[in-house]
Scaffold this motif. Structure first.
Motif, short mmCIF file in Angstrom:
data_model
loop_
_atom_site.label_atom_id
_atom_site.label_comp_id
_atom_site.label_asym_id
_atom_site.label_seq_id
_atom_site.Cartn_x
_atom_site.Cartn_y
_atom_site.Cartn_z
N VAL A 1 33.35 29.40 -2.19
CA VAL A 1 34.49 28.89 -1.41
C VAL A 1 34.05 27.82 -0.42
O VAL A 1 34.74 26.84 -0.18
CB VAL A 1 35.19 30.05 -0.67
CG1 VAL A 1 36.32 29.53 0.21
CG2 VAL A 1 35.72 31.07 -1.66
N SER A 2 32.85 28.02 0.18
CA SER A 2 32.39 27.10 1.24
C SER A 2 31.25 26.18 0.80
O SER A 2 30.62 25.53 1.62
CB SER A 2 31.94 27.91 2.46
OG SER A 2 30.88 28.77 2.12
N LYS A 3 31.00 26.13 -0.51
CA LYS A 3 29.88 25.31 -0.98
C LYS A 3 30.13 23.82 -0.74
O LYS A 3 29.22 23.09 -0.32
CB LYS A 3 29.64 25.57 -2.47
CG LYS A 3 28.34 24.99 -2.98
CD LYS A 3 28.03 25.46 -4.38
CE LYS A 3 26.68 24.93 -4.85
NZ LYS A 3 26.35 25.41 -6.22
N LEU B 1 32.11 20.55 17.71
CA LEU B 1 30.68 20.34 17.44
C LEU B 1 30.37 20.79 16.03
O LEU B 1 30.55 21.96 15.69
CB LEU B 1 29.84 21.13 18.45
CG LEU B 1 30.18 20.90 19.93
CD1 LEU B 1 29.25 21.73 20.82
CD2 LEU B 1 30.11 19.42 20.29
N SER B 2 29.93 19.87 15.20
CA SER B 2 29.69 20.20 13.80
C SER B 2 28.33 19.69 13.33
O SER B 2 27.65 18.94 14.03
CB SER B 2 30.81 19.64 12.92
OG SER B 2 30.78 18.22 12.90
N GLY B 3 27.98 20.07 12.13
CA GLY B 3 26.74 19.63 11.50
C GLY B 3 26.94 19.59 10.01
O GLY B 3 27.21 18.56 9.42
N HIS B 4 26.85 20.77 9.37
CA HIS B 4 27.01 20.90 7.93
C HIS B 4 28.38 20.36 7.49
O HIS B 4 29.42 20.78 7.99
CB HIS B 4 26.86 22.37 7.54
CG HIS B 4 27.09 22.66 6.10
ND1 HIS B 4 26.25 22.19 5.10
CD2 HIS B 4 28.07 23.36 5.46
CE1 HIS B 4 26.69 22.60 3.93
NE2 HIS B 4 27.78 23.31 4.12
N LEU B 5 28.36 19.40 6.56
CA LEU B 5 29.59 18.78 6.04
C LEU B 5 30.47 18.21 7.16
O LEU B 5 31.70 18.20 7.06
CB LEU B 5 30.39 19.79 5.20
CG LEU B 5 29.67 20.36 3.96
CD1 LEU B 5 30.54 21.39 3.26
CD2 LEU B 5 29.30 19.24 2.98
N GLY B 6 29.81 17.72 8.19
CA GLY B 6 30.52 17.19 9.35
C GLY B 6 31.43 16.01 9.03
O GLY B 6 32.46 15.83 9.68
#
Length: 344
Positions: free
Chosen positions: A17-19, A52-57
């Motif tokens: 789902v979150s890949k 604040l994000s990183g992965h898939l930002g």
């Protein structure tokens, strides 16, 4: 007051789902959970949000650009490398100079925000106020032990993925919703990966500063696994999430303790080592949990005033009760006891 939403997690427990989709963009009834959170903050008159994000930002950035025409100001920062929950917050030092909210991006909730903020403001010596609640999976949650004033006495951090099997505890889970004093920045090292629960909160307590816990029975649930995501979607559709906000009148069932939930040998006082639930107790309370009623336990304990048992042992008994129920996915929303002598 500013609000911060932490969206850097990869959502590995959600599997496929979150890949390719950030978990904060997974939809709950046609809207990403991130949009639900932004709507909640806007409704509660928060004017400035830091995401604040990183992965898939970049995908989060694309989504935010689509909803930018609104009354609330949205700032989006994408970290170059993972900094952890605390390390990400450190990047806002100097940008935020007053008390601020922090919310984990994978939590679906509806709480009386004004009540939470007022609780924090009334604790003048609080570096951090944590929102805590009983949940149906305490053994894989970080738990909090508090005193009668809500001051955090101890952090019960998971060992690996679960709590130790021999631990007894109050079922008060860290809900990943916080109010922070800007003094918290000095406890976080710059450009260093670190987490609030494992690194910063222990450091604050070790320095003899205070953290408080706001205990609520309102709806708060992380959607970090496929099972919990399914439950959150169902609860949203049924109206349960909004209904449990404490601004609404709540229904409750009050249960006696001794002889109702647990066995009692004649008129003798129940002791910690002898405490044992009836075989039907777990299923009975589970049925109440599945309804629209809160579960409140009330009990007379005059043995305290008579000197036969200490309040410390009563508290241990209640922790044992919450531990055994929590292990079966069952919760109690509150336990209250009367320690007074019946004839004085």
């Amino acid at each position: 007051m500013d609000a911060v939403i932490l969206t850097g997690g990869k959502g590995l427990r959600l599997g496929k789902v979150s890949k390719k989709t950030p978990k904060v963009l997974i939809k709950i009834d046609k809207k990403p959970i991130l949009e639900h959170q932004i709507n909640f903050l806007e409704k509660n008159n928060i004017k400035n949000i830091w995401i604040l994000s990183g992965h898939l930002g970049q995908k989060i950035d694309y989504f935010l650009n689509k909803i930018k025409n609104r009354k609330i100001n949205i700032n989006h920062l994408i970290e170059d490398s993972p900094l952890g929950t605390a390390g990400a917050i450190k990047t806002l030092e100097g940008k935020i100079t007053t008390d601020f909210l922090v919310i984990s991006g994978d939590v679906m909730f509806d709480i009386d925000l004004e009540s939470f903020i007022n609780f924090h403001n009334n604790k003048k010596d609080s570096i951090a106020t944590l929102c805590v609640h009983p949940n149906d999976h305490p053994f894989d949650s970080d738990l909090i032990d508090i005193d009668t004033d809500g001051k955090v006495k101890k952090l019960l951090i998971r060992k690996g993925k679960t709590q130790p099997k021999n631990r007894v505890f109050r079922n008060l889970a860290n809900a990943s919703i916080y109010t922070f004093n800007p003094k918290i920045f000095k406890y976080i090292q710059k450009n260093r990966k670190c987490d609030l629960e494992k690194n910063i909160f222990p450091k604050i307590l070790e320095s003899k500063q205070n953290i408080y816990a706001y205990n609520t029975a309102e709806y708060i649930k992380d959607m970090g696994t496929p099972k919990r995501l399914k439950i959150v979607r169902e609860d949203y559709q049924s109206g349960k999430i909004a209904r449990q906000n404490k601004k609404n009148k709540q229904k409750a069932i009050f249960l006696d303790r001794d002889g109702t939930l647990n066995m009692q040998d004649g008129i003798d006082d129940v002791r910690f080592n002898d405490f044992k639930l009836f075989p039907f107790t777990i299923d009975a309370i589970k049925k109440i949990n599945q309804s629209n009623y809160l579960v409140i336990v009330i009990t007379n304990q005059p043995a305290i005033a008579k000197g036969f048992i200490s309040e410390e042992e009563i508290e241990l008994i209640h922790k044992k009760l919450e531990t055994e129920l929590g292990g079966k996915g069952v919760i109690i929303n509150g336990i209250y006891y009367c320690p007074h002598h019946p004839e004085r």
